[in-house]
Design a protein around this motif. Structure first.
Motif, PDB file in Angstrom:
ATOM      1  N   ASP A  43      43.503  40.481  39.641  1.00  0.00           N
ATOM      2  CA  ASP A  43      44.207  39.865  39.500  1.00  0.00           C
ATOM      3  C   ASP A  43      43.749  38.981  38.295  1.00  0.00           C
ATOM      4  O   ASP A  43      44.400  37.435  38.882  1.00  0.00           O
ATOM      5  CB  ASP A  43      44.556  38.544  40.675  1.00  0.00           C
ATOM      6  CG  ASP A  43      45.872  38.160  41.092  1.00  0.00           C
ATOM      7  OD1 ASP A  43      46.379  38.224  40.135  1.00  0.00           O
ATOM      8  OD2 ASP A  43      46.159  37.990  42.476  1.00  0.00           O
ATOM      9  N   PRO A  44      44.167  39.232  37.150  1.00  0.00           N
ATOM     10  CA  PRO A  44      44.259  38.290  35.780  1.00  0.00           C
ATOM     11  C   PRO A  44      45.115  37.362  35.792  1.00  0.00           C
ATOM     12  O   PRO A  44      44.416  36.421  36.084  1.00  0.00           O
ATOM     13  CB  PRO A  44      44.372  39.458  34.802  1.00  0.00           C
ATOM     14  CG  PRO A  44      44.822  40.846  35.158  1.00  0.00           C
ATOM     15  CD  PRO A  44      44.617  40.471  37.003  1.00  0.00           C
ATOM     16  N   GLN A  45      46.777  37.334  36.326  1.00  0.00           N
ATOM     17  CA  GLN A  45      47.555  36.170  35.935  1.00  0.00           C
ATOM     18  C   GLN A  45      46.252  35.127  37.408  1.00  0.00           C
ATOM     19  O   GLN A  45      47.196  33.636  36.954  1.00  0.00           O
ATOM     20  CB  GLN A  45      48.478  36.628  37.258  1.00  0.00           C
ATOM     21  CG  GLN A  45      49.103  37.420  35.513  1.00  0.00           C
ATOM     22  CD  GLN A  45      49.675  37.061  33.979  1.00  0.00           C
ATOM     23  OE1 GLN A  45      49.337  35.903  34.006  1.00  0.00           O
ATOM     24  NE2 GLN A  45      49.079  37.698  33.426  1.00  0.00           N
ATOM     25  N   ALA A  46      45.967  35.765  38.418  1.00  0.00           N
ATOM     26  CA  ALA A  46      45.765  34.272  39.079  1.00  0.00           C
ATOM     27  C   ALA A  46      44.236  33.653  39.216  1.00  0.00           C
ATOM     28  O   ALA A  46      44.417  32.526  39.860  1.00  0.00           O
ATOM     29  CB  ALA A  46      45.430  34.669  40.885  1.00  0.00           C
ATOM     30  N   THR A  47      43.229  34.616  38.799  1.00  0.00           N
ATOM     31  CA  THR A  47      41.823  34.013  38.406  1.00  0.00           C
ATOM     32  C   THR A  47      41.983  33.959  36.934  1.00  0.00           C
ATOM     33  O   THR A  47      40.559  32.940  37.176  1.00  0.00           O
ATOM     34  CB  THR A  47      41.181  35.259  39.049  1.00  0.00           C
ATOM     35  OG1 THR A  47      41.243  35.730  38.291  1.00  0.00           O
ATOM     36  CG2 THR A  47      41.939  34.549  40.638  1.00  0.00           C
ATOM     37  N   ALA A  48      41.735  35.229  35.962  1.00  0.00           N
ATOM     38  CA  ALA A  48      41.900  34.741  34.524  1.00  0.00           C
ATOM     39  C   ALA A  48      41.201  33.279  34.265  1.00  0.00           C
ATOM     40  O   ALA A  48      40.020  33.047  33.359  1.00  0.00           O
ATOM     41  CB  ALA A  48      41.879  35.776  33.341  1.00  0.00           C
TER      42      ALA A  48
END
Length: 271
Positions: A71-76
């Protein structure tokens, strides 16, 4: 297009074993298989591998990379900020280690190869501040006098160090006596003490013309670590370093030398 494990290993700079590990862990499983059952990576797989290698270069563990990619948008962003802060702290720690290594190098350059017991026996309360040794080398390292002083110090035996420190202790006692008696910094007796100090440096470390002696005196006043090599903190008095600096300047002036920076106005009210 698709590429085999060997091809991806070659142009991505990772081992085949690493790619197999990524596959088994589910981090990067090839999307295709050949007719013979061999793994094949497509363009999307390579894009994911590029992301994995980016995060690995930053030091992320594989499980955290998997979380980011899920979930790159939420955690990156959060993970990258945390990693940046961790790397900043690591850089600071590594810089400290570099400083420790530099100080250890300076100890070896000084050549004072004595056991802790021998150091206490020879040097007593005079402590060589390793940070000052490093800073002094950075400041004076390109000067011939500094290099010669290090070379001669390295050649001193334990008996040499014992003798020179005994001489320094006798001289220090005379300096403190003159200061406590209230003798003027430019009196003949105090100027003789300044000259004794200059000769001591020349005898044991490096030729010390009056101009160099004045620069050394400036360093005593500018850096408490330097003055502690001359007078241990437990024996120091308020105004003593300025008194010695002025006496060295007066001795240089009496010898007809220019005393850069070694003014006397700061001690006129003291002595």
């Amino acid at each position: 297009m698709s590429w085999s494990v060997g091809q991806v290993s070659g142009f991505a700079g990772v081992t085949i074993r690493t790619l197999h590990h990524y596959d088994r862990s589910g981090l990067l499983s090839p999307s295709e298989r050949s007719s013979a059952g061999y793994r094949l990576y497509n363009t999307a797989d390579l894009a994911r591998l590029q992301q994995i290698l980016f995060y690995r270069e930053l030091g992320f563990p594989l499980d955290e990379i998997a979380t980011i990619l899920a979930d790159p948008q939420a955690t990156a962003l959060d993970h990258l900020v945390a990693r940046r802060d961790a790397l900043t702290g690591q850089i600071a720690r590594l810089q400290k280690l570099v400083e420790v290594a530099e100080r250890a190098i300076e100890v070896r350059r000084l050549g004072v190869d004595l056991t802790p017991e021998e150091r206490f026996e020879v040097f007593g309360d005079v402590v060589f501040d390793l940070s000052y040794a490093t800073d002094a080398h950075l400041k004076w390292g390109d000067r011939d006098g500094h290099q010669e002083a290090l070379a001669r110090a390295a050649a001193h035996s334990k008996e040499d160090w014992r003798q020179l420190m005994a001489e320094a202790a006798v001289w220090r006692g005379k300096l403190l006596a003159a200061f406590d008696e209230g003798l003027a910094y430019d009196s003949e007796r105090v100027r003789r003490l300044a000259e004794e100090h200059r000769q001591h440096i020349a005898r044991w470390f490096t030729p010390c013309p009056p101009e160099m002696h004045c620069r050394i005196a400036d360093d005593y006043e500018a850096d408490a670590r330097a003055f502690a090599l001359v007078v241990p903190p437990g024996e120091q008095r308020p105004g003593l370093v300025a008194y010695l600096r002025a006496a060295i300047g007066a001795n240089a002036a009496a010898a007809g030398a220019t005393a850069p920076g070694a003014g006397t106005e700061d001690v006129r009210e003291v002595r």
